[in-house]
Each structure stands twice: as C-alpha cells, then as structure tokens.
Design a protein around this motif. Structure first.
Motif, PDB file in Angstrom:
ATOM      1  N   ASP A 115      35.930  47.123  41.343  1.00 23.11           N
ATOM      2  CA  ASP A 115      34.761  46.416  41.357  1.00 23.11           C
ATOM      3  C   ASP A 115      34.667  45.345  39.181  1.00 23.11           C
ATOM      4  O   ASP A 115      35.376  46.230  38.771  1.00 23.11           O
ATOM      5  CB  ASP A 115      33.532  47.568  41.053  1.00 23.11           C
ATOM      6  N   ALA A 116      33.305  45.281  39.466  1.00 22.28           N
ATOM      7  CA  ALA A 116      33.003  44.279  38.278  1.00 22.28           C
ATOM      8  C   ALA A 116      31.855  44.471  38.238  1.00 22.28           C
ATOM      9  O   ALA A 116      30.888  44.438  39.023  1.00 22.28           O
ATOM     10  CB  ALA A 116      33.545  43.255  38.604  1.00 22.28           C
ATOM     11  N   TRP A 117      31.375  44.312  36.798  1.00 25.58           N
ATOM     12  CA  TRP A 117      29.941  43.639  36.425  1.00 25.58           C
ATOM     13  C   TRP A 117      30.473  42.119  36.582  1.00 25.58           C
ATOM     14  O   TRP A 117      30.408  41.082  35.692  1.00 25.58           O
ATOM     15  CB  TRP A 117      29.375  44.290  34.618  1.00 25.58           C
ATOM     16  N   LEU A 118      29.148  41.211  37.061  1.00 26.82           N
ATOM     17  CA  LEU A 118      29.054  40.301  36.909  1.00 26.82           C
ATOM     18  C   LEU A 118      27.368  39.827  37.317  1.00 26.82           C
ATOM     19  O   LEU A 118      26.919  40.176  37.940  1.00 26.82           O
ATOM     20  CB  LEU A 118      29.783  39.828  38.235  1.00 26.82           C
ATOM     21  N   ALA A 119      26.882  38.941  36.411  1.00 24.03           N
ATOM     22  CA  ALA A 119      25.095  38.388  36.227  1.00 24.03           C
ATOM     23  C   ALA A 119      25.099  39.371  36.035  1.00 24.03           C
ATOM     24  O   ALA A 119      23.828  39.733  37.254  1.00 24.03           O
ATOM     25  CB  ALA A 119      25.435  37.307  37.107  1.00 24.03           C
ATOM     26  N   THR A 145      31.693  45.226  44.430  1.00 23.12           N
ATOM     27  CA  THR A 145      31.966  46.409  44.755  1.00 23.12           C
ATOM     28  C   THR A 145      32.962  45.232  46.109  1.00 23.12           C
ATOM     29  O   THR A 145      32.961  45.430  47.174  1.00 23.12           O
ATOM     30  CB  THR A 145      31.825  47.364  45.436  1.00 23.12           C
ATOM     31  N   PRO A 146      34.211  43.984  45.491  1.00 25.94           N
ATOM     32  CA  PRO A 146      34.500  43.486  46.603  1.00 25.94           C
ATOM     33  C   PRO A 146      35.286  44.713  47.856  1.00 25.94           C
ATOM     34  O   PRO A 146      35.111  43.574  48.776  1.00 25.94           O
ATOM     35  CB  PRO A 146      35.591  42.526  46.027  1.00 25.94           C
ATOM     36  N   ASP A 147      36.062  45.802  47.633  1.00 24.59           N
ATOM     37  CA  ASP A 147      36.040  46.080  48.589  1.00 24.59           C
ATOM     38  C   ASP A 147      35.300  46.394  49.847  1.00 24.59           C
ATOM     39  O   ASP A 147      35.686  46.791  50.857  1.00 24.59           O
ATOM     40  CB  ASP A 147      37.554  47.063  48.088  1.00 24.59           C
ATOM     41  N   LEU A 148      34.467  47.242  48.820  1.00 30.12           N
ATOM     42  CA  LEU A 148      33.459  48.110  50.209  1.00 30.12           C
ATOM     43  C   LEU A 148      32.755  47.353  51.065  1.00 30.12           C
ATOM     44  O   LEU A 148      33.149  47.539  52.599  1.00 30.12           O
ATOM     45  CB  LEU A 148      32.090  48.668  49.416  1.00 30.12           C
ATOM     46  N   ASP A 149      32.666  46.152  50.475  1.00 29.24           N
ATOM     47  CA  ASP A 149      32.139  44.901  50.749  1.00 29.24           C
ATOM     48  C   ASP A 149      32.420  44.524  51.767  1.00 29.24           C
ATOM     49  O   ASP A 149      31.744  44.034  52.949  1.00 29.24           O
ATOM     50  CB  ASP A 149      30.750  43.959  50.043  1.00 29.24           C
ATOM     51  N   SER A 150      34.336  43.767  52.001  1.00 27.42           N
ATOM     52  CA  SER A 150      34.926  43.559  52.722  1.00 27.42           C
ATOM     53  C   SER A 150      35.091  44.093  53.869  1.00 27.42           C
ATOM     54  O   SER A 150      34.300  43.582  54.248  1.00 27.42           O
ATOM     55  CB  SER A 150      36.245  43.422  52.158  1.00 27.42           C
ATOM     56  N   ILE A 151      35.093  45.606  54.146  1.00 25.89           N
ATOM     57  CA  ILE A 151      35.640  46.538  54.761  1.00 25.89           C
ATOM     58  C   ILE A 151      33.724  46.561  55.426  1.00 25.89           C
ATOM     59  O   ILE A 151      33.756  46.877  56.507  1.00 25.89           O
ATOM     60  CB  ILE A 151      36.210  47.688  54.715  1.00 25.89           C
ATOM     61  N   VAL A 204      35.609  52.656  37.906  1.00 28.32           N
ATOM     62  CA  VAL A 204      37.601  51.792  37.540  1.00 28.32           C
ATOM     63  C   VAL A 204      37.181  51.257  37.838  1.00 28.32           C
ATOM     64  O   VAL A 204      37.338  49.827  39.395  1.00 28.32           O
ATOM     65  CB  VAL A 204      37.310  53.543  38.126  1.00 28.32           C
ATOM     66  N   GLU A 205      37.765  50.247  36.715  1.00 28.96           N
ATOM     67  CA  GLU A 205      37.975  48.596  37.104  1.00 28.96           C
ATOM     68  C   GLU A 205      39.812  49.085  36.050  1.00 28.96           C
ATOM     69  O   GLU A 205      40.081  48.811  35.915  1.00 28.96           O
ATOM     70  CB  GLU A 205      37.157  48.114  35.410  1.00 28.96           C
ATOM     71  N   THR A 206      39.830  47.409  37.519  1.00 28.05           N
ATOM     72  CA  THR A 206      41.697  47.519  37.124  1.00 28.05           C
ATOM     73  C   THR A 206      41.776  46.349  35.562  1.00 28.05           C
ATOM     74  O   THR A 206      41.110  44.964  37.022  1.00 28.05           O
ATOM     75  CB  THR A 206      41.954  47.616  38.570  1.00 28.05           C
ATOM     76  N   HIS A 207      42.901  46.368  35.153  1.00 31.24           N
ATOM     77  CA  HIS A 207      42.884  45.016  34.505  1.00 31.24           C
ATOM     78  C   HIS A 207      44.353  44.943  34.179  1.00 31.24           C
ATOM     79  O   HIS A 207      45.185  45.773  34.763  1.00 31.24           O
ATOM     80  CB  HIS A 207      42.588  45.288  33.089  1.00 31.24           C
ATOM     81  N   VAL A 208      44.555  43.435  33.593  1.00 29.38           N
ATOM     82  CA  VAL A 208      46.269  42.907  34.189  1.00 29.38           C
ATOM     83  C   VAL A 208      46.023  42.885  32.507  1.00 29.38           C
ATOM     84  O   VAL A 208      45.597  41.339  31.842  1.00 29.38           O
ATOM     85  CB  VAL A 208      46.286  42.287  35.368  1.00 29.38           C
TER      86      VAL A 208
END
Length: 348
Positions: free
Chosen positions: A58-62, A67-73, A158-162
């Motif tokens: 998940d991320a804050w954008l604009a 919530t990419p995974d929740l929405d893809s599912i 919770v946001e995953t950073h690399v």
C-alpha cells in the motif's frame, strides 16, 4: 482414499493468506472448487472462505490511499479485472492520470485508471471520515457478491520499502538508497539488486479485526501461490499472525509459486535472492518450514515438473503432492485449489 471433510453439519471454514495476481487467481479457483465440493444450491458454496490480504504494497499517492493487493483480488473476484494486464479494471481510461501528470502529481511510472481511481477516492474518503481500513474495505467490497470475505492483514499503515544498491550514484560510498516497494517493482522491474526489505510500521502493527479469529477457527489454512517474501512474508510478519497459524487446529497447506525453477509471475526470484533463498519449489517450502519442526507447513503442492521434491520434502516433515500448477484458466485454477483442499482436509 478420499479426504475426510469436517463435520458436514457445520460450514467448512477456509482461511487463505494471499496477495497479488497469484493470490487473486487462486482465490477465484478456490471459490469454484468450494462451490463444487459444498454447493449451496444457488451456484455458490456453504463453505466460509476468508482471505487475509497483504497490505505491505500500500502507498499514499496523489493524496489517495492505494491498496494494490486488496484491489487486484477484489476486481478478480468481482469479474471486472483486466485479464490482459493482470491488474486494474477492464475497459479503463486514464484521463485523470494524464491530467495529474500535467501538474506533476503522482508517479509517472504508476498509472491509475479512472475507474480504479474511483475506488481509491471512495476508500480515502472513508479513511478520512475515521473508518479503519477493514471497515472501509468491507463497504467497498459489498458492492459485488464476491463469495469470499477479504480482510486486510492490519488496519495499521505498513509499507514495504526496499534497500538497493544505486548504480547511478556518483559516490561509491553512498550507493545505498531506499525506495518504496512499488518503485522498485513497477518502475525498475526489480532490476536493482535488493539488499533487504524494510516493512515500515510492522513492529507496532496489530492484526485487523477478525484475522486471528479466522486463522484459529479455520478447518484448513491455505498459503496462496503469492510472493513468499513481500506478500505472504509480510502477512506473517504482522505480530500475532505467525503464532496464530502455529496454534490453529487447521492444517496449513501451501501452493508453490515456483515451477521448475522459475517464478510463475512477476519477479519473486529477485525477492528470494535478496533473502538468500533459492528459486525452487523445495527451497520455498523449506523457507516456510515444517510445522512439526516449528515452521508453518503441514503440506505443500508442487508442480508436476517438480515431482522430484516430493520425497525429500516429505522426509523434512512436509506432506507434498505434485500436480499441474499453471493457473491458465478457471478450470485449472479450481483443480489446484481442490488439490490443496484435499491435502488440507486429510485426517491429521
């Protein structure tokens, strides 16, 4: 011998840990498999299927919570997903993203469709009104008859950073930089070698309402063929979830996201390399570990091409079955899910 299903007088309870496109397609197949095993007479199932979904992407954008995974599912189960791209809504336009780009807002390499933006605006409005993510998600999901309850792994952010080595840095001593997982995954296609994954906020996160109860009450718990590091791994790192899996009465069965040494989709191999795990069905199973030895798995599905792993994994305490695992259509996805159920509902 056929599997021994739980008491038929009570609905079978199935918990699934899932994320991304692999999780979405597996859940669609599971819903179909459950409808065939335990039909309700109206085309659905009497089984209770609950998916605990990764929110580390998940991320804050604009100004919007994505919530990419929740929405893809969600979109996949609702039948409104774009099968060709593998993400977003079918029949999308992208006028709003193009307009935002003119103002320099957002990530130019992360385009959101107009219909998808409607979901993000609705979610963000609910969050701004004080609803937790789980309650906002429930309201959004109620629009479609999904046949599966979707729970975010946590209501906390919770946001995953690399952490990566940046080859563009002119200073060799300052080449380490940290970026959001979405930038590493979508913009760079995981091409920058990852040093480690940092899940910001996970130490203080708590499981969303219903998550622990779902796991502990489940007759079978399935790990979808999602990314073992940044999808399933992130869910497991939420304090309390791994322990709930260990003490739950249901058998824990995983489905390999690796077939014949290659990832099924995406760049999970880059994630596995970063944590020192080989890209193989056997290595991922051993990474999760055998439940009887303090790990997670009671059973594991591998593809027929990885049949040679069955004996060694069984010796390690993980009952392993080889089946075709390519989810190329609903029928094959349902067969994979049914094989996982068969293994999970065996008498212990």
């Amino acid at each position: 011998m056929p599997a021994e299903d739980p008491d038929v007088s009570a609905p079978v309870r199935i918990a699934v840990l899932a994320g991304g496109v692999g999780g979405a397609r597996f859940l669609r197949g599971l819903r179909e498999a459950a409808a065939r095993r335990w039909p309700d007479g109206d085309g659905g199932t009497t089984a209770a299927i609950t998916a605990i979904v990764n929110t580390g992407d998940d991320a804050w954008l604009a100004g919007l919570r994505i919530t990419p995974d929740l929405d893809s599912i969600l979109y996949t189960l609702a039948g409104v997903n774009d099968e060709q791209r593998g993400w977003g809504r079918v029949g999308e336009t992208e006028r709003v993203s193009a307009e935002l780009a003119e103002y320099g807002i957002g990530w130019p390499w992360f385009t959101l469709g107009d219909l998808d933006l409607g979901t993000h605006i609705a979610r963000t409005s609910m969050l701004r009104d004080g609803l937790p993510l789980s309650a906002a998600s429930a309201r959004i999901h109620s629009r479609w008859p999904l046949g599966v309850t979707l729970l975010p792994m946590t209501d906390d952010e919770v946001e995953t950073h690399v952490e990566v080595d940046d080859p563009e840095s002119p200073d060799p001593d300052q080449r380490i930089r940290t970026m959001h997982f979405q930038e590493w995954w979508t913009r760079y296609r995981a091409s920058l070698p990852a040093r480690r994954f940092v899940q910001q906020g996970i130490e203080t996160a708590t499981p969303a309402p219903g998550v622990l109860e779902t796991i502990e009450a489940a007759d079978v718990i399935l790990l979808a063929p999602s990314n073992p590091v940044v999808s399933i791994g992130t869910i497991l790192n939420v304090p309390g979830i791994r322990a709930a899996l260990s003490r739950g009465a249901g058998r824990v069965i995983g489905v390999s996201p690796i077939i014949d040494g290659s990832v099924v989709r995406g760049m999970a191999d880059a994630c596995l390399t970063a944590i020192g795990v080989a890209t193989s069905a056997s290595a991922v199973a051993l990474h999760y570990g055998a439940r009887i030895a303090g790990g997670l798995l009671d059973g594991w599905l591998v593809d027929s091409a990885d049949n040679q792993a069955v004996e060694s994994l069984a010796a390690a305490g993980i009952a392993t079955v080889a089946r075709p695992l390519w989810m190329v259509d609903l029928e094959k996805s349902a067969a994979i899910a049914d094989a996982a159920l068969e293994l999970g509902l065996r008498a212990r």
